[in-house]
Design a protein around this motif. Structure first.
Motif, PDB file in Angstrom:
ATOM      1  N   ASP A  94     129.433  55.222  -7.595  1.00  0.00           N
ATOM      2  CA  ASP A  94     129.114  54.433  -8.791  1.00  0.00           C
ATOM      3  C   ASP A  94     129.585  55.150 -10.051  1.00  0.00           C
ATOM      4  O   ASP A  94     130.164  54.540 -10.953  1.00  0.00           O
ATOM      5  N   GLN A  95     129.342  56.456 -10.096  1.00  0.00           N
ATOM      6  CA  GLN A  95     129.755  57.206 -11.292  1.00  0.00           C
ATOM      7  C   GLN A  95     131.279  57.299 -11.388  1.00  0.00           C
ATOM      8  O   GLN A  95     131.848  57.215 -12.477  1.00  0.00           O
ATOM      9  N   ASN A  98     132.593  53.069 -11.206  1.00  0.00           N
ATOM     10  CA  ASN A  98     132.024  52.162 -12.205  1.00  0.00           C
ATOM     11  C   ASN A  98     131.932  52.770 -13.597  1.00  0.00           C
ATOM     12  O   ASN A  98     131.736  52.060 -14.578  1.00  0.00           O
ATOM     13  N   HIS A  99     132.044  54.097 -13.669  1.00  0.00           N
ATOM     14  CA  HIS A  99     131.926  54.747 -14.980  1.00  0.00           C
ATOM     15  C   HIS A  99     133.219  55.476 -15.350  1.00  0.00           C
ATOM     16  O   HIS A  99     133.978  54.983 -16.178  1.00  0.00           O
ATOM     17  N   VAL A 103     136.189  53.977 -18.371  1.00  0.00           N
ATOM     18  CA  VAL A 103     135.946  54.329 -19.779  1.00  0.00           C
ATOM     19  C   VAL A 103     137.139  53.996 -20.675  1.00  0.00           C
ATOM     20  O   VAL A 103     136.993  53.359 -21.721  1.00  0.00           O
ATOM     21  N   HIS A 104     138.319  54.425 -20.255  1.00  0.00           N
ATOM     22  CA  HIS A 104     139.474  54.249 -21.130  1.00  0.00           C
ATOM     23  C   HIS A 104     139.756  52.760 -21.369  1.00  0.00           C
ATOM     24  O   HIS A 104     140.045  52.342 -22.492  1.00  0.00           O
ATOM     25  N   TYR A 105     139.620  51.984 -20.320  1.00  0.00           N
ATOM     26  CA  TYR A 105     139.894  50.539 -20.428  1.00  0.00           C
ATOM     27  C   TYR A 105     138.825  49.834 -21.249  1.00  0.00           C
ATOM     28  O   TYR A 105     139.129  49.066 -22.160  1.00  0.00           O
ATOM     29  N   VAL A 142     141.639  52.387  -6.698  1.00  0.00           N
ATOM     30  CA  VAL A 142     140.932  52.134  -7.962  1.00  0.00           C
ATOM     31  C   VAL A 142     141.808  52.396  -9.192  1.00  0.00           C
ATOM     32  O   VAL A 142     142.143  53.548  -9.477  1.00  0.00           O
ATOM     33  N   PRO A 143     142.156  51.344  -9.941  1.00  0.00           N
ATOM     34  CA  PRO A 143     142.882  51.562 -11.195  1.00  0.00           C
ATOM     35  C   PRO A 143     142.050  52.411 -12.148  1.00  0.00           C
ATOM     36  O   PRO A 143     140.836  52.239 -12.227  1.00  0.00           O
ATOM     37  N   GLY A 144     142.703  53.312 -12.842  1.00  0.00           N
ATOM     38  CA  GLY A 144     141.987  54.201 -13.766  1.00  0.00           C
ATOM     39  C   GLY A 144     141.846  55.596 -13.210  1.00  0.00           C
ATOM     40  O   GLY A 144     141.653  56.546 -13.964  1.00  0.00           O
ATOM     41  N   LEU A 145     141.930  55.734 -11.882  1.00  0.00           N
ATOM     42  CA  LEU A 145     141.912  57.067 -11.275  1.00  0.00           C
ATOM     43  C   LEU A 145     143.340  57.493 -10.956  1.00  0.00           C
ATOM     44  O   LEU A 145     144.209  56.652 -10.727  1.00  0.00           O
ATOM     45  N   LYS A 146     143.563  58.798 -10.911  1.00  0.00           N
ATOM     46  CA  LYS A 146     144.768  59.345 -10.309  1.00  0.00           C
ATOM     47  C   LYS A 146     144.313  60.101  -9.056  1.00  0.00           C
ATOM     48  O   LYS A 146     143.230  60.694  -9.065  1.00  0.00           O
ATOM     49  N   ASN A 168     143.052  61.822 -17.805  1.00  0.00           N
ATOM     50  CA  ASN A 168     142.434  60.769 -16.994  1.00  0.00           C
ATOM     51  C   ASN A 168     141.659  61.402 -15.842  1.00  0.00           C
ATOM     52  O   ASN A 168     141.944  62.526 -15.450  1.00  0.00           O
ATOM     53  N   LEU A 243     148.320  58.096  -6.137  1.00  0.00           N
ATOM     54  CA  LEU A 243     148.230  57.243  -7.324  1.00  0.00           C
ATOM     55  C   LEU A 243     148.431  58.130  -8.535  1.00  0.00           C
ATOM     56  O   LEU A 243     147.535  58.938  -8.815  1.00  0.00           O
ATOM     57  N   PRO A 244     149.603  58.079  -9.191  1.00  0.00           N
ATOM     58  CA  PRO A 244     150.720  57.165  -8.957  1.00  0.00           C
ATOM     59  C   PRO A 244     151.509  57.528  -7.694  1.00  0.00           C
ATOM     60  O   PRO A 244     151.565  58.691  -7.316  1.00  0.00           O
TER      61      PRO A 244
END
Lengths: 328, 337
Positions: A94-95, A98-99, A103-105, A142-146, A168, A243-244
């Motif tokens: 969740d952290q 979901n968190h 954040v950036h988006y 998950v978009p937003g993670l690398k 990121n 990712l990427p």
């Protein structure tokens, strides 16, 4: 470039030491990483060198660890969070998802989360069903993670330094069976390996084997045996970064060899190797002489008995069988 | 419920008027949000602060400009009070380009990072450790900021709350865990969701000072807030405060059958302690503003909110290309399906 021989474990540790010496905002937190020196001894010596609060022993509460690190990162700190094993990061999903990853988006760029979550992922030696997960494919969804999963000491060193300097959230997967692997590591504090660059670790012309983390070593063993036993020249692509994902290097290898087998330790069904295979199918269909092969972990919880555990984890025999299936 | 402190008015007329204006502004802004939702101009989830105004106004008015604030999804009041442009807040709620997050956050995800407001979070209890992380960072850097970490009575049951309290107690984090007890976790009344309905006591096992206080009388709120903020700043220790307020509105704009969990009589009884009316009584009895002046303030704020709505409504919807922006700080994402 001058190099030093190091184990994978030492390379990870050295990268953390360098980055902590370079930037006072970098700090480590995790369970048993300080006074106890780390369950896999990756952080050995760091508590004595950097002291509390920069090497912070935490309670065994993964959600709050990642949540606290995320909040601290939003105001300029650069936490490196050690998961005792990546299997425990499931508690913190969740952290993380979901968190941290949002954040950036959700702030339209006003805030960012420069946090690294690192630790051993994959099956070690009879750790059984709850401690043997390969989580990198889950996170690479998950978009937003690398998400990176280096296979060699030099890559672990250069990619962890890149991870710490990235703004990121980065999931950095080590493999418990790789910690003792030795290799030459550049003696250069600015040795950074950019994410999204796959590495061809063995040249070949007949088939492309694609893997990351420990499975790169399995593929290298299979390639060596294929060459010795039947003269098949397999090229091995170490993805390094999920990712990427560097599809260009994968595609150019497949376009050269016209055959591909993707190898991953995670459960075969729905794993990240399926993503790579699907992309090759979409974009290299006309270059292929055979369907893309897939070798993954058995679709069962990891059993305890060594003989059953070994049955679950892909090995060189499994890779060679998949290569044969492509008609080589 | 805790009783308000004995009232001795030691606030200046200017402060009283300002508090009154802030609460009234939030009330009208939130009523406009409800209207906007009913008009179909806001979607998703929308949670208004009606009835709870004294809590945010009282506490935020006592913070220093560099203190940190974080809250859950009932976040409009905090977003407005921390300095956001109200037009941008309304535009965000309406999913417009001119919104605080360019229409990508919505009502539950309002932020004002330059003014130290860190959102705006939708998972019950999920933001609580982030707030502790803000406090950890200020302590790490040797600053004397205070973090005000709002959560609801429902969130006080979440496991991560206890995990975070343990860390805050263990590491002496300068963080105030402000439980807004509006007596309902969505549609479940306090006594049906909490084994011990004195939620502030959750600080006790972690060695954290704790207390319950009234949240309807803004002047009492300010007094308690001043004392607690002072303690946390100077002692660099955490605090758990349970602020008793009451949600006059439903849980969210889609909560259309409140009879499932409370009676109209109960709501009416709670409205006898409407925080705006309580302060208005003080303002009238002390002769600070005349009836005509109060009337004028009301219509001024109504006009202001109408103007905010119209400006927000004039903001265009986001450009389709925006969907790809801000996934990463430094990397483009793959486009198309």
């Amino acid at each position: 470039m001058a190099t030093k021989e190091m184990t994978y474990r030492e390379a990870v540790r050295q990268a953390m030491v360098d980055e902590m010496e370079r930037d006072p905002n970098v700090f480590l937190m995790g369970e048993d990483i300080g006074r106890y020196q780390g369950t896999f001894r990756v952080t050995a010596g760091l508590f004595n060198q950097f002291k509390q609060v920069r090497v912070l022993d935490t309670p065994i509460t993964e959600p709050a660890i990642v949540g606290l690190a995320t909040g601290a990162a939003m105001v300029g700190l650069r936490p490196i969070v050690e998961m005792m094993t990546m299997s425990f990061s499931i508690l913190a999903l969740d952290q993380i998802i979901n968190h941290s990853a949002k954040v950036h988006y959700m702030t339209a760029g006003a805030a960012c989360v420069p946090i690294v979550i690192r630790g051993p992922g994959g099956a070690a030696n009879q750790l059984s069903a709850q401690h043997s997960h390969s989580m990198e494919g889950w996170y690479a969804h998950v978009p937003g993670l690398k998400v990176v999963a280096p296979a060699f000491p030099a890559d672990a060193y250069g990619m962890l330094k890149t991870a710490v300097r990235d703004d990121n959230p980065v999931i950095f997967t080590e493999h418990p069976t790789l910690y003792g692997v030795k290799g030459q590591v550049p003696d250069d504090k600015e040795f950074l390996i950019p994410f999204g660059k796959a590495n061809i670790v063995r040249q070949g012309t007949d088939i492309t084997l694609i893997a990351y983390s420990k499975m790169v070593h399995v593929c290298l063993e299979a390639a060596e045996r294929l060459a010795n036993e039947s003269g098949v020249r397999a090229e091995v692509v170490d993805v390094r970064s999920l990712l990427p994902l560097d599809v260009a290097t994968i595609y150019s290898s497949v376009r050269k060899t016209h055959r591909a087998v993707v190898v991953y330790e995670d459960w075969r069904s729905g794993g990240f190797g399926a993503e790579i295979a699907a992309r090759i199918g979409e974009d290299c269909f006309d270059d292929l002489d055979a369907p893309v092969g897939r070798v993954g972990g058995l679709n069962v919880p990891m059993p305890y008995a060594r003989v059953l555990e070994l049955q679950c984890i892909p090995n060189a025999d499994d890779v060679i069988a998949a290569v044969r299936k492509t008609g080589v | 419920m805790a009783q308000p402190a004995e009232l001795t008015i030691d606030e200046s007329p200017a402060v009283l008027e300002e508090l009154y204006r802030q609460m009234l502004f939030i009330r009208h802004f939130e009523e406009k949000c409800n209207q906007v939702y009913r008009m179909g101009k806001a979607g998703g989830y929308l949670h208004v602060y009606i009835g709870m105004e004294a809590t945010a106004v009282g506490w935020l008015s006592m913070l220093r400009k560099d203190d940190y604030v974080i809250t859950a999804y009932r976040d409009h009041a905090q977003a407005l009070l921390m300095g956001n442009d109200p037009v941008a807040v309304m535009a965000e709620i309406m999913g417009r380009q001119g919104g605080t997050s360019r229409g990508k956050g919505g009502s539950m995800h309002l932020y004002d990072i330059p003014n130290n407001f860190f959102g705006g979070w939708g998972i019950v209890g999920g933001h609580i450790p982030l707030g502790a992380g803000l406090a950890f960072a200020s302590k790490y850097k040797g600053e004397d900021r205070v973090t005000l970490n709002f959560l609801g009575d429902g969130a006080s049951n979440a496991g991560v709350f206890y995990e975070t309290l343990n860390m805050a107690g263990l590491w002496d984090l300068p963080c105030i865990f402000l439980i807004e007890n509006n007596e309902f976790a969505m549609g479940t009344r306090l006594e049906y969701h909490a084994a011990n309905v004195e939620l502030h006591r959750k600080g006790y096992p972690f060695g954290i000072r704790h207390e319950r206080m009234d949240g309807m009388d803004v002047l009492a709120v300010r007094k308690a807030a001043r004392r607690i903020i002072d303690y946390v700043r100077h002692e660099q220790r955490p605090y758990v405060v349970e602020v008793m307020n009451y949600r006059f509105a439903g849980h969210g704009a889609a909560d259309n059958d409140q009879s499932l969990y409370r009676t109209p009589d109960e709501v009416e009884a709670a409205k006898a302690r409407d925080p705006i009316k309580l302060l208005e009584n003080v303002i009238r009895s002390q002769g600070i503003l005349s009836d005509e002046q109060i009337e004028a303030i009301h219509s001024e704020i109504e006009d202001q909110v109408q103007d905010i709505y119209e400006k927000a409504d004039a903001s265009p919807f986001p450009d389709p290309e925006e969907v790809y922006h801000h996934v990463y700080t430094d990397m483009e994402v793959e486009k198309g399906h």
